[in-house]
Write an enzyme that holds these catalytic residues in place. Structure first.
Site, mmCIF file in Angstrom:
data_model
loop_
_atom_site.group_PDB
_atom_site.id
_atom_site.type_symbol
_atom_site.label_atom_id
_atom_site.label_comp_id
_atom_site.label_asym_id
_atom_site.label_seq_id
_atom_site.Cartn_x
_atom_site.Cartn_y
_atom_site.Cartn_z
ATOM 1 N N PHE A 5 0.673 -1.366 -0.462
ATOM 2 C CA PHE A 5 -0.178 0.098 0.137
ATOM 3 C C PHE A 5 0.848 0.799 0.120
ATOM 4 O O PHE A 5 0.632 2.146 1.015
ATOM 5 C CB PHE A 5 -0.955 -0.133 1.192
ATOM 6 C CG PHE A 5 -1.557 -1.676 1.411
ATOM 7 C CD1 PHE A 5 -2.933 -1.445 0.337
ATOM 8 C CD2 PHE A 5 -1.402 -2.290 2.335
ATOM 9 C CE1 PHE A 5 -3.401 -2.585 0.666
ATOM 10 C CE2 PHE A 5 -1.766 -3.867 2.142
ATOM 11 C CZ PHE A 5 -2.598 -3.995 1.661
ATOM 12 N N ASP A 55 3.451 3.276 9.940
ATOM 13 C CA ASP A 55 2.649 3.231 8.592
ATOM 14 C C ASP A 55 2.226 1.365 9.561
ATOM 15 O O ASP A 55 2.278 0.356 8.577
ATOM 16 C CB ASP A 55 3.351 2.516 7.083
ATOM 17 C CG ASP A 55 2.475 2.128 6.615
ATOM 18 O OD1 ASP A 55 0.955 2.401 6.106
ATOM 19 O OD2 ASP A 55 2.323 1.582 5.236
ATOM 20 N N GLY A 108 -1.064 -8.846 9.693
ATOM 21 C CA GLY A 108 -2.096 -8.006 8.520
ATOM 22 C C GLY A 108 -2.275 -7.102 10.159
ATOM 23 O O GLY A 108 -3.190 -7.611 11.280
ATOM 24 N N GLY A 120 5.315 -1.363 10.277
ATOM 25 C CA GLY A 120 4.401 -2.236 9.063
ATOM 26 C C GLY A 120 4.778 -2.511 7.989
ATOM 27 O O GLY A 120 5.244 -1.360 7.363
ATOM 28 N N HIS A 133 -3.737 0.904 12.084
ATOM 29 C CA HIS A 133 -4.955 2.863 12.126
ATOM 30 C C HIS A 133 -5.443 2.835 13.135
ATOM 31 O O HIS A 133 -6.533 4.350 13.013
ATOM 32 C CB HIS A 133 -4.772 2.441 10.703
ATOM 33 C CG HIS A 133 -4.382 3.100 9.365
ATOM 34 N ND1 HIS A 133 -2.770 2.795 9.571
ATOM 35 C CD2 HIS A 133 -4.049 2.730 8.463
ATOM 36 C CE1 HIS A 133 -1.557 2.320 8.579
ATOM 37 N NE2 HIS A 133 -3.401 2.615 7.314
ATOM 38 N N SER A 154 4.567 -4.192 17.571
ATOM 39 C CA SER A 154 4.836 -3.073 17.978
ATOM 40 C C SER A 154 5.673 -2.696 19.074
ATOM 41 O O SER A 154 6.967 -2.037 19.036
ATOM 42 C CB SER A 154 4.377 -1.887 16.890
ATOM 43 O OG SER A 154 4.567 -0.531 17.161
ATOM 44 N N SER A 192 7.170 -0.192 1.122
ATOM 45 C CA SER A 192 7.612 0.667 1.676
ATOM 46 C C SER A 192 9.285 0.110 1.709
ATOM 47 O O SER A 192 9.856 1.579 1.837
ATOM 48 C CB SER A 192 7.004 0.877 2.675
ATOM 49 O OG SER A 192 6.943 0.198 3.202
ATOM 50 N N ASP A 223 6.403 -6.068 12.203
ATOM 51 C CA ASP A 223 5.689 -6.651 11.840
ATOM 52 C C ASP A 223 5.068 -7.812 12.652
ATOM 53 O O ASP A 223 6.853 -8.269 12.604
ATOM 54 C CB ASP A 223 5.805 -6.946 10.377
ATOM 55 C CG ASP A 223 3.731 -6.383 9.733
ATOM 56 O OD1 ASP A 223 3.068 -7.022 10.169
ATOM 57 O OD2 ASP A 223 4.097 -5.596 8.974
HETATM 58 N N1 SAH Z 1 4.274 -0.037 4.897
HETATM 59 C C1 SAH Z 1 3.179 -0.997 4.447
HETATM 60 C C2 SAH Z 1 1.874 -1.313 4.592
HETATM 61 C C3 SAH Z 1 1.540 -1.625 6.095
HETATM 62 S S1 SAH Z 1 0.818 -2.376 6.481
HETATM 63 C C4 SAH Z 1 3.937 -1.083 2.454
HETATM 64 O O1 SAH Z 1 4.620 -0.424 2.625
HETATM 65 O O2 SAH Z 1 2.960 -2.180 1.750
HETATM 66 C C5 SAH Z 1 0.489 -1.842 8.033
HETATM 67 C C6 SAH Z 1 1.295 -3.594 8.536
HETATM 68 O O3 SAH Z 1 1.508 -3.034 9.664
HETATM 69 C C7 SAH Z 1 0.475 -4.798 8.486
HETATM 70 O O4 SAH Z 1 1.163 -5.243 7.959
HETATM 71 C C8 SAH Z 1 0.047 -5.289 9.879
HETATM 72 O O5 SAH Z 1 0.480 -6.635 10.396
HETATM 73 C C9 SAH Z 1 0.899 -4.394 10.637
HETATM 74 N N2 SAH Z 1 1.032 -3.995 11.924
HETATM 75 C C10 SAH Z 1 -0.405 -3.438 12.763
HETATM 76 N N3 SAH Z 1 -0.278 -3.549 14.304
HETATM 77 C C11 SAH Z 1 1.068 -3.759 13.905
HETATM 78 C C12 SAH Z 1 1.018 -4.095 15.289
HETATM 79 N N4 SAH Z 1 0.242 -3.791 16.649
HETATM 80 N N5 SAH Z 1 2.038 -4.713 15.705
HETATM 81 C C13 SAH Z 1 2.956 -4.482 14.135
HETATM 82 N N6 SAH Z 1 2.924 -4.545 13.526
HETATM 83 C C14 SAH Z 1 1.518 -4.509 12.893
HETATM 84 MG MG MG Z 2 -0.050 2.711 4.952
#
Ligand code: SAH
Ligand code: MG
Length: 492
Positions: free
Chosen positions: A297, A418, A352, A323, A421, A401, A329, A348
């Site tokens: 994304f 990232d 997901g 993320g 959300h 995280s 990214s 991560d």
């Molecule tokens: N940066 C990526 C998109 C990240 S999507 C890109 O460029 O495509 C968000 C990611 O954050 C997901 O893979 C999800 O597994 C991770 N995520 C969500 N909450 C999290 C947490 N509390 N700890 C670790 N990873 C987390």
């Molecule tokens: Mg994003």
């Protein structure tokens, strides 16, 4: 058997097709054929046919100095127009030759100039040569006038570094002493390896009026993209550019297809060095393609902004990413970090986010691990990264995280958030990681949507909190990406 004086002449003023060497060979060939000896080949390169024969540096002495005159019997040229293009001069020369017992021969024209008939032909040929010379200078004068018209400045905003000045009844562009030093400084910075982002920020900090501003116009800020456009513009080399009415700038050419020019601002060597440095300045095309085709994304303009940000801040410390997902990214970040000799740590749990779960908008069924029935992005991340050759520059941490942050002890030059959300996750990420951004370093936040209709508000509220804290100042906006710089203590 006689002694031959060869006369070779070439000037850029005529369109002679015969090179000096070619002329010499013709003369030699004619002499050999008639069993004569070439005692000297007088060379007059870059000498116009309008210059009197006895005044030419090469030939002159052989027509004026008695000991040289005594050495030859025949003067031979490749073509008559090589001799002289002045009717008067030719006529006088023919008379001089008669009086001194010399003969004129042209290897190219089957004419014998020794008799009365030959002399008449010679004079006629010379007459045409003179006529041709006048026509050439007329053509040149007309072409020069056309060129001046083409190089005129039609109005609008001149390219940065130039300014319009009035010449006769129109305007032309000349280097602007006020802005040329700015161009040269940018060139030097680029060659020194500074990122365009950094250069833009330096110029803004020093309040240097931007290339977008101008007299009576509001001076806007310098941006990396504007600097790239400025320094890639061939106008800096003095090339006259013109809008092709399709939004593209094209080189204006003269009748022969050569570029129309004005005084250049940047010399050839500097231009080449700047272009080479700019080629290296951005992400390599291969890595850009790899990132674009990776699952994830991150729209390309935002990914490139991430690359720029990492390129600008990685010298301050490693890059941390919250993320990873499938590494889209991460590729942008690692490409820049590698150049700065820094690592990217990407965190991560690879299960997901909420919205990636089955039944929700951003679910990708191919990412489900059949053994557990749960999402697992780690293998996809691993293979995407391995294909880029960036593996050694990235440390992947699999975990939640905040759990990872609990063990974290390292200041970072750049932090990219990232992850989850929701408000709770976004705030937790901010609190756990933002303190590690060094003074002068960067915090980048993705998916900042002020309008709830566009997406979850977690990242947006994190962004507001960061700004409000006074610890961070916004330096760049690209799509939903916000780049803030650490400008104060505490994180609010
Ligand atoms: N940066 C990526 C998109 C990240 S999507 C890109 O460029 O495509 C968000 C990611 O954050 C997901 O893979 C999800 O597994 C991770 N995520 C969500 N909450 C999290 C947490 N509390 N700890 C670790 N990873 C987390
Ligand atoms: Mg994003």
């Amino acid at each position: 058997m006689a002694n031959v004086l060869g006369s070779v002449r070439l000037s850029h003023e005529t369109e002679s097709t015969i090179s000096p060497d070619g002329q010499g060979e013709q003369i030699k060939g004619w002499s050999d054929l008639h069993d004569h000896t070439v005692i000297h080949m007088a060379q007059d390169l870059e000498v116009s046919g309008a210059v009197a024969l006895h005044e030419r540096p090469g030939l002159g002495p052989w027509l004026t100095e008695p000991d040289k005159i005594a050495q030859w019997d025949i003067i031979c040229v490749a073509e008559l127009d090589r001799l002289s293009q002045s009717l008067l001069d030719t006529a006088e020369f023919i008379r001089w030759c008669q009086e001194n017992g010399k003969t004129i021969v042209s290897a190219g024209e089957p004419l014998d100039f020794s008799g009365a008939m030959g002399r008449m032909f010679a004079q006629q040929l010379a007459m045409y040569a003179e006529f041709e010379r006048e026509r050439i200078s007329e053509r040149r004068a007309k072409a020069a006038a056309r060129l001046r018209r083409k190089a005129q400045w039609g109005g609008g905003r001149p390219p940065f570094g130039y300014m319009p000045v009035k010449e006769d009844d129109y305007y032309v562009l000349v280097p602007n002493p006020a802005t040329v030093p700015v161009v040269m400084r940018i060139a030097a910075d680029i060659i020194a390896g500074k990122s365009c982002n950094q250069i833009a920020r330096d110029l803004n900090a020093e309040n240097v009026p931007s290339s977008q501003g101008g007299p009576g116009m509001q001076a806007s800020v310098w941006r990396a993209q504007g600097i790239i456009v400025l320094m890639r513009n061939p106008a800096l080399r003095g090339l006259v550019m013109q809008d092709d009415h399709h939004g593209k700038s094209v080189i204006v050419r003269d009748d022969d297809g050569n570029p129309v020019t004005r005084e250049a601002i940047v010399d050839k060597e500097t231009w080449d060095n700047v272009q080479e440095a700019l080629d290296k300045n951005g992400i390599s095309p291969e890595l850009a393609r790899a990132a674009e085709s990776a699952r994830g994304f991150m729209p390309t303009p935002e990914g490139l902004a991430l690359y720029d940000t990492a390129a600008t801040y990685a010298h301050l410390g490693p890059v941390a990413e919250i993320g990873t997902y499938c590494g889209k990214s991460t590729i942008y970040l690692a490409a820049a970090a590698r150049e700065a000799g820094q690592l990217v740590v990407t965190v991560d749990h690879h299960r997901g986010s909420e919205e990636n779960q089955p039944g929700l908008d951003w679910h990708d069924a191919e990412l489900v691990d059949p053994a557990t029935g749960r999402l697992d992005t780690l293998p996809h991340f691993r293979s995407a990264l391995a294909a880029t050759g960036l593996e050694e520059h990235v440390i992947a941490v699999v975990g939640r995280s905040t759990s990872v942050a609990g063990l974290w002890r390292t200041p970072v030059g750049m932090l990219f958030i990232d992850g989850g959300h929701t408000d709770a996750l976004a705030q937790a990420d901010y609190e756990a990681w933002a303190p590690w951004v060094v003074e002068g370093g960067a915090l980048a936040i993705h998916d900042v949507f002020p309008d709830p209709a566009d997406g979850a508000q977690g990242p947006y509220r994190m962004y507001l909190r960061a700004l409000k804290s006074g610890a961070f100042t916004e330096v760049r906006v690209e799509g939903s990406l916000r780049v803030l710089e650490r400008t104060g203590p505490g994180i609010g």
